[in-house]
Design a protein around this motif. Structure first.
Motif, PDB file in Angstrom:
ATOM      1  N   LYS A   1      -9.772   6.939  -7.206  1.00 23.92           N
ATOM      2  CA  LYS A   1      -8.693   6.812  -6.227  1.00 23.92           C
ATOM      3  C   LYS A   1      -9.068   5.856  -5.097  1.00 23.92           C
ATOM      4  O   LYS A   1      -8.246   5.050  -4.653  1.00 23.92           O
ATOM      5  CB  LYS A   1      -8.345   8.180  -5.652  1.00 23.92           C
ATOM      6  CG  LYS A   1      -7.720   9.120  -6.660  1.00 23.92           C
ATOM      7  CD  LYS A   1      -7.415  10.467  -6.030  1.00 23.92           C
ATOM      8  CE  LYS A   1      -6.792  11.416  -7.033  1.00 23.92           C
ATOM      9  NZ  LYS A   1      -6.503  12.736  -6.434  1.00 23.92           N
ATOM     10  N   GLY A   2     -10.297   5.955  -4.624  1.00 19.31           N
ATOM     11  CA  GLY A   2     -10.727   5.066  -3.554  1.00 19.31           C
ATOM     12  C   GLY A   2     -10.696   3.612  -3.981  1.00 19.31           C
ATOM     13  O   GLY A   2     -10.290   2.733  -3.215  1.00 19.31           O
TER      14      GLY A   2
ATOM     15  N   ILE B   1       0.830  -1.204   0.000  1.00 21.08           N
ATOM     16  CA  ILE B   1       0.000   0.000   0.000  1.00 21.08           C
ATOM     17  C   ILE B   1       0.864   1.254   0.000  1.00 21.08           C
ATOM     18  O   ILE B   1       0.518   2.267  -0.627  1.00 21.08           O
ATOM     19  CB  ILE B   1      -0.938  -0.008   1.225  1.00 21.08           C
ATOM     20  CG1 ILE B   1      -1.829  -1.256   1.178  1.00 21.08           C
ATOM     21  CG2 ILE B   1      -1.777   1.248   1.280  1.00 21.08           C
ATOM     22  CD1 ILE B   1      -2.675  -1.456   2.417  1.00 21.08           C
TER      23      ILE B   1
ATOM     24  N   ALA C   1      -1.106   0.264  -8.618  1.00 20.07           N
ATOM     25  CA  ALA C   1      -1.838   1.524  -8.547  1.00 20.07           C
ATOM     26  C   ALA C   1      -1.720   2.310  -9.843  1.00 20.07           C
ATOM     27  O   ALA C   1      -2.700   2.900 -10.327  1.00 20.07           O
ATOM     28  CB  ALA C   1      -1.326   2.357  -7.374  1.00 20.07           C
TER      29      ALA C   1
ATOM     30  N   ALA D   1       1.791   2.272  -3.358  1.00 17.33           N
ATOM     31  CA  ALA D   1       0.685   2.776  -4.171  1.00 17.33           C
ATOM     32  C   ALA D   1       0.335   4.228  -3.871  1.00 17.33           C
ATOM     33  O   ALA D   1      -0.238   4.916  -4.717  1.00 17.33           O
ATOM     34  CB  ALA D   1      -0.553   1.902  -3.956  1.00 17.33           C
ATOM     35  N   LEU D   2       0.656   4.707  -2.682  1.00 16.44           N
ATOM     36  CA  LEU D   2       0.207   6.032  -2.262  1.00 16.44           C
ATOM     37  C   LEU D   2       0.629   7.170  -3.196  1.00 16.44           C
ATOM     38  O   LEU D   2      -0.189   8.041  -3.511  1.00 16.44           O
ATOM     39  CB  LEU D   2       0.688   6.317  -0.833  1.00 16.44           C
ATOM     40  CG  LEU D   2       0.041   5.448   0.257  1.00 16.44           C
ATOM     41  CD1 LEU D   2       0.623   5.795   1.620  1.00 16.44           C
ATOM     42  CD2 LEU D   2      -1.477   5.635   0.264  1.00 16.44           C
TER      43      LEU D   2
ATOM     44  N   ILE E   1      -1.647   7.357  -6.344  1.00 17.53           N
ATOM     45  CA  ILE E   1      -3.063   7.659  -6.169  1.00 17.53           C
ATOM     46  C   ILE E   1      -3.363   9.129  -6.467  1.00 17.53           C
ATOM     47  O   ILE E   1      -4.461   9.475  -6.907  1.00 17.53           O
ATOM     48  CB  ILE E   1      -3.516   7.278  -4.740  1.00 17.53           C
ATOM     49  CG1 ILE E   1      -3.501   5.746  -4.605  1.00 17.53           C
ATOM     50  CG2 ILE E   1      -4.887   7.827  -4.420  1.00 17.53           C
ATOM     51  CD1 ILE E   1      -3.874   5.242  -3.236  1.00 17.53           C
TER      52      ILE E   1
ATOM     53  N   PHE F   1      -7.077   2.364  -4.186  1.00 17.62           N
ATOM     54  CA  PHE F   1      -6.580   2.025  -2.856  1.00 17.62           C
ATOM     55  C   PHE F   1      -7.138   0.682  -2.401  1.00 17.62           C
ATOM     56  O   PHE F   1      -6.412  -0.158  -1.858  1.00 17.62           O
ATOM     57  CB  PHE F   1      -6.963   3.115  -1.854  1.00 17.62           C
ATOM     58  CG  PHE F   1      -6.448   2.872  -0.469  1.00 17.62           C
ATOM     59  CD1 PHE F   1      -5.163   3.261  -0.120  1.00 17.62           C
ATOM     60  CD2 PHE F   1      -7.238   2.253   0.488  1.00 17.62           C
ATOM     61  CE1 PHE F   1      -4.668   3.028   1.159  1.00 17.62           C
ATOM     62  CE2 PHE F   1      -6.757   2.012   1.766  1.00 17.62           C
ATOM     63  CZ  PHE F   1      -5.468   2.406   2.099  1.00 17.62           C
TER      64      PHE F   1
ATOM     65  N   THR G   1      -5.514  -2.235  -4.441  1.00 14.48           N
ATOM     66  CA  THR G   1      -4.129  -2.444  -4.039  1.00 14.48           C
ATOM     67  C   THR G   1      -4.065  -3.126  -2.676  1.00 14.48           C
ATOM     68  O   THR G   1      -3.271  -4.042  -2.454  1.00 14.48           O
ATOM     69  CB  THR G   1      -3.373  -1.107  -3.995  1.00 14.48           C
ATOM     70  OG1 THR G   1      -3.518  -0.429  -5.242  1.00 14.48           O
ATOM     71  CG2 THR G   1      -1.894  -1.328  -3.719  1.00 14.48           C
ATOM     72  N   ALA G   2      -4.917  -2.650  -1.766  1.00  8.84           N
ATOM     73  CA  ALA G   2      -4.972  -3.273  -0.444  1.00  8.84           C
ATOM     74  C   ALA G   2      -5.432  -4.722  -0.537  1.00  8.84           C
ATOM     75  O   ALA G   2      -4.986  -5.580   0.226  1.00  8.84           O
ATOM     76  CB  ALA G   2      -5.909  -2.479   0.463  1.00  8.84           C
TER      77      ALA G   2
END
Length: 241
Positions: free
Chosen positions: A158-159, A15, A148, A18-19, A22, A162, A165-166
């Motif tokens: 974006k949500g 994660i 991502a 990925a940030l 995003i 996330f 990816t999670a």
């Protein structure tokens, strides 16, 4: 119980990778082709330089061939049964199918990684677990970035990026726990899993990523980007061993 923290962190750093992606908003069509080709290079290197040699080391050529073919066939079946919204070549790209296949391939790729982490903690070698968890965790950072970035290019919110990816990180976490709990009972399955994920990833590269990155006149840049992605993954694999 400290080993559980190692397992959780190894999977969840996906994660973190990925940030930064995003928050990416716009990417030109040329940039999209370049990144798709770079992604393809990473996936080919992960398969041919990581998964396939590992499967051979743990088993034999017979297991490798069965695993690769099975992974390819499963992805082919998925592509057939997933509802398509383009019945003609003039229709928009099948982004829903591409996203699903990509996520399936990356999730399958994370299963043998998670099993490796869990089984290393379950082994009799005390220092093996933390070492494997650290190496896999470092590798998961660029993998999270990769997942991502691909989803952002498919115009996923974006949500949702996330969440997906999670989800891939959660798959690896579950596989790690299975590796800890069942240890030697599943050791014979791991080579099949490695070969299976290699076949799945190679299918995605050839069927989706390369054709998509070579259809709009950016073939030379895409080819160079593919090679760069391959080289980057090979370098990372060597550094993290």
């Amino acid at each position: 119980m400290l080993f559980w923290w190692g397992i959780v962190l190894s999977a969840c750093v996906t994660i973190i990778g990925a940030l930064p992606v995003i928050w990416l908003r716009h990417l030109s069509h040329r940039g999209k082709d370049i990144v798709l080709a770079f992604t393809a290079g990473i996936m080919v290197a992960a398969s041919t330089y990581g998964l396939i040699p590992a499967a051979l080391q743990l088993s034999n050529l017979y297991v490798l061939v069965i695993g690769i073919l099975f992974g390819t066939i499963v992805l082919m079946i998925l592509e057939v049964i997933v509802p398509h919204h383009d019945l003609e070549h003039t229709s928009p790209p099948r982004e829903d199918v591409r996203i699903l296949l990509f996520l399936v391939a990356m999730s399958l790729h994370n299963v043998p990684e998670g099993l490796s982490v869990g089984m290393s903690y379950a082994s009799t070698y005390q220092d093996l677990g933390p070492m494997v968890a650290f190496a896999i965790g470092l590798q998961n950072i660029p993998e999270g970035f990769l997942v991502a970035l691909f989803l952002i290019m498919q115009k996923v919110s974006k949500g949702t990026v996330f969440f997906y990816t999670a989800f891939t990180a959660f798959i690896e976490l579950c596989a790690s726990m299975v590796g800890v709990l069942f240890g030697g009972m599943i050791s014979d399955v791991v080579p099949y899993g490695l070969a299976f994920s290699a076949g799945a990833m190679l299918f995605i590269v050839y069927k989706e990523l390369i054709p998509e990155s070579h259809g709009d006149g950016n073939e030379r840049m895409a080819t160079f980007s593919f090679i760069m992605g391959f080289v980057v993954m090979v370098v990372l694999t060597n550094l993290l061993r």
